[in-house]
Scaffold this motif. Structure first.
Motif, PDB file in Angstrom:
ATOM      1  N   ILE A   1       3.406   2.121   1.813  1.00  0.00           N
ATOM      2  CA  ILE A   1       2.487   2.198   0.668  1.00  0.00           C
ATOM      3  C   ILE A   1       2.051   3.637   0.409  1.00  0.00           C
ATOM      4  CG2 ILE A   1       0.163   1.557  -0.110  1.00  0.00           C
ATOM      5  CD1 ILE A   1       0.672  -1.150   1.383  1.00  0.00           C
ATOM      6  N   LEU A   2       1.713   4.365   1.475  1.00  0.00           N
ATOM      7  CA  LEU A   2       1.252   5.741   1.287  1.00  0.00           C
ATOM      8  C   LEU A   2       2.371   6.669   0.861  1.00  0.00           C
ATOM      9  CD1 LEU A   2      -1.296   6.217   4.222  1.00  0.00           C
ATOM     10  CD2 LEU A   2      -1.715   5.529   1.849  1.00  0.00           C
ATOM     11  N   LYS A   3       3.612   6.262   1.086  1.00  0.00           N
ATOM     12  CA  LYS A   3       4.756   7.030   0.594  1.00  0.00           C
ATOM     13  C   LYS A   3       5.052   6.717  -0.872  1.00  0.00           C
ATOM     14  CE  LYS A   3       6.011   9.460   4.201  1.00  0.00           C
ATOM     15  NZ  LYS A   3       6.031  10.928   4.179  1.00  0.00           N
ATOM     16  N   GLY A   4       4.302   5.777  -1.437  1.00  0.00           N
ATOM     17  CA  GLY A   4       4.447   5.457  -2.862  1.00  0.00           C
ATOM     18  C   GLY A   4       5.507   4.427  -3.187  1.00  0.00           C
ATOM     19  N   HIS A   5       5.944   3.640  -2.178  1.00  0.00           N
ATOM     20  CA  HIS A   5       6.975   2.632  -2.393  1.00  0.00           C
ATOM     21  C   HIS A   5       6.366   1.228  -2.476  1.00  0.00           C
ATOM     22  CE1 HIS A   5       9.760   5.833  -1.551  1.00  0.00           C
ATOM     23  NE2 HIS A   5       9.354   5.953  -0.295  1.00  0.00           N
ATOM     24  N   ASP A   6       7.109   0.310  -3.064  1.00  0.00           N
ATOM     25  CA  ASP A   6       6.706  -1.097  -3.095  1.00  0.00           C
ATOM     26  C   ASP A   6       7.112  -1.775  -1.798  1.00  0.00           C
ATOM     27  OD1 ASP A   6       5.710  -0.888  -5.701  1.00  0.00           O
ATOM     28  OD2 ASP A   6       7.696  -1.291  -6.569  1.00  0.00           O
TER      29      ASP A   6
ATOM     30  N   LYS B   1      -4.922   1.661   0.104  1.00  0.00           N
ATOM     31  CA  LYS B   1      -5.076   2.894  -0.672  1.00  0.00           C
ATOM     32  C   LYS B   1      -6.525   3.366  -0.688  1.00  0.00           C
ATOM     33  CE  LYS B   1      -1.103   2.056  -3.707  1.00  0.00           C
ATOM     34  NZ  LYS B   1      -0.658   1.776  -5.099  1.00  0.00           N
TER      35      LYS B   1
END
Length: 403
Positions: free
Chosen positions: A85-90, A106
């Motif tokens: 999540i923190l890497k910006g992926h689903d 987040k």
């Protein structure tokens, strides 16, 4: 980004071995990578880099996931969900990620990142220790840099090749590298690659060695034909560099208290074509006494906290204890006092660490110079390397000459 279930499973297994079983990260990852020969280079890179990232930010990710050691299997999956999540992926639609509170994760990150010990993910005692010895703004920058992924850096073995020839050979394997004028034997890979499988590595044309580490052997100012002592040689990274600098002429005596490391040094020396290295196990004090007054140069790459190389060994943050620092500082001074006796008049000694703390570096040199035996020496030059200033690992080195 598409995630593969078996690769994330492998990552959680590696994390279990590191966090719950106390294994060193590099060893745990290598063991996992050997489990499935079908994994390609990208698969292996995903497991290694994801594992290292979660180890690096264990404190932050654990707080966000609301889990604590010893980690249960579902806890390790929660850590991977925070990473994704923190890497910006689903998150993948897998059973292990059902009901994961994405918005809460987040929100917790935004809240916790305000504190340095959480944002950079270090123990409180380590932060306090550094602040007692370094300016806060300096420590902030250095700590952030120490949390970045380290470059893969090669040291060209000039006993067998030169930097331009090796650079061209690597291009044939689709490996692009950069040359830095400040590091004359270093090739920095533009992208990470498994260089250990290359025939050039098997033939001894290079070693993997951080550019900062490559500064230490030349700092000793060695010349062909000299008698040199590498006092804490370990597996011999700097010993091999000394052999190249002396063009295989003279004698290099490599000592250590661990026979397994010296055995590895011998193997590496054969591959590198380094023939002027002799290993000696320190099993009694007589080994050093026999060398008193006989050496032209001494390299003391002293055991230390390793705070300068956290980019490569992020699990050290969680294995180090405050008491170790006091113990290791005593050991550092004992080594300086003992090994300095082997130097000839007019000879030179380099004391080096992979720490950024003055208590392990400048302070140790000062204590030595003020001691009875230290009065025979004078400080010629000292140098510090920092990740946020030099782009590589943190090191300290001081060159002393015997009057």
């Amino acid at each position: 980004m598409r995630f593969h279930h078996n690769l994330v499973v492998a990552t959680t297994q590696a994390l279990h071995n590191i966090f719950n079983d106390g294994k060193y990260a590099d060893q745990a990852i290598q063991k996992i990578l050997k489990k499935d020969t079908r994994w390609g280079s990208r698969d292996r890179a995903f497991i290694a880099e994801t594992t290292y990232d979660i180890v690096r930010y264990k404190r932050l990710y654990s707080a966000i996931a609301d889990v604590q050691e010893p980690f249960k299997p579902q806890d390790l999956w929660r850590l991977t969900s925070v990473w994704i999540i923190l890497k910006g992926h689903d998150l993948p639609a897998w059973e292990e990620y059902y009901n994961t509170p994405v918005r809460r994760i987040k929100g917790r990150f935004d809240e916790l990142r305000k504190k340095r010990v959480m944002r950079e993910s270090i123990p409180n005692w380590m932060d306090e220790l550094a602040l007692n010895q370094l300016e806060e703004s300096f420590w902030e920058k250095e700590l952030h840099a120490l949390n970045e992924q380290a470059n893969v850096v090669l040291r060209v073995n000039e006993l067998k090749t030169d930097i331009n020839t090796l650079k061209e050979k690597l291009v044939a394997h689709d490996i692009a590298t950069d040359i830095s004028p400040e590091f004359p034997n270093a090739l920095v890979l533009r992208e990470r690659a498994n260089v250990f499988s290359l025939p050039e590595f098997q033939d001894g044309l290079f070693e993997v060695q951080d550019a900062g580490s490559q500064k230490i052997a030349p700092f000793l100012q060695v010349e062909p034909g000299m008698r040199i002592l590498d006092a804490c040689a370990g597996a011999g990274g700097k010993t091999l560099h000394l052999a190249a600098l002396t063009q295989n002429k003279g004698q290099i005596i490599a000592t250590d208290i661990y026979s397994s490391k010296l055995k590895e040094l011998k193997r590496r020396a054969r591959r590198a074509g380094a023939h002027n290295i002799e290993t000696r196990l320190i099993d009694t004090t007589k080994v050093i006494k026999k060398l008193h007054g006989k050496m032209d140069r001494i390299l003391i790459d002293a055991p230390c906290s390793g705070l300068g190389v956290l980019r490569r060994n992020p699990d050290a943050k969680w294995k180090l204890e405050p008491q170790f620092l006091e113990t290791i500082q005593n050991t550092q001074q004992e080594i300086l006092q003992s090994y300095s006796k082997v130097l000839k008049s007019g000879g030179k000694l380099v004391y080096a660490t992979c720490s950024i703390l003055p208590s392990e570096n400048q302070d140790q040199v000062k204590i030595f110079l003020e001691s009875e035996i230290g009065k025979e020496f004078e400080l010629e030059e000292e140098k510090s390397l920092f990740a946020h200033l030099d782009g590589f690992d943190g090191f300290y080195m001081a060159r002393l000459s015997k009057k």
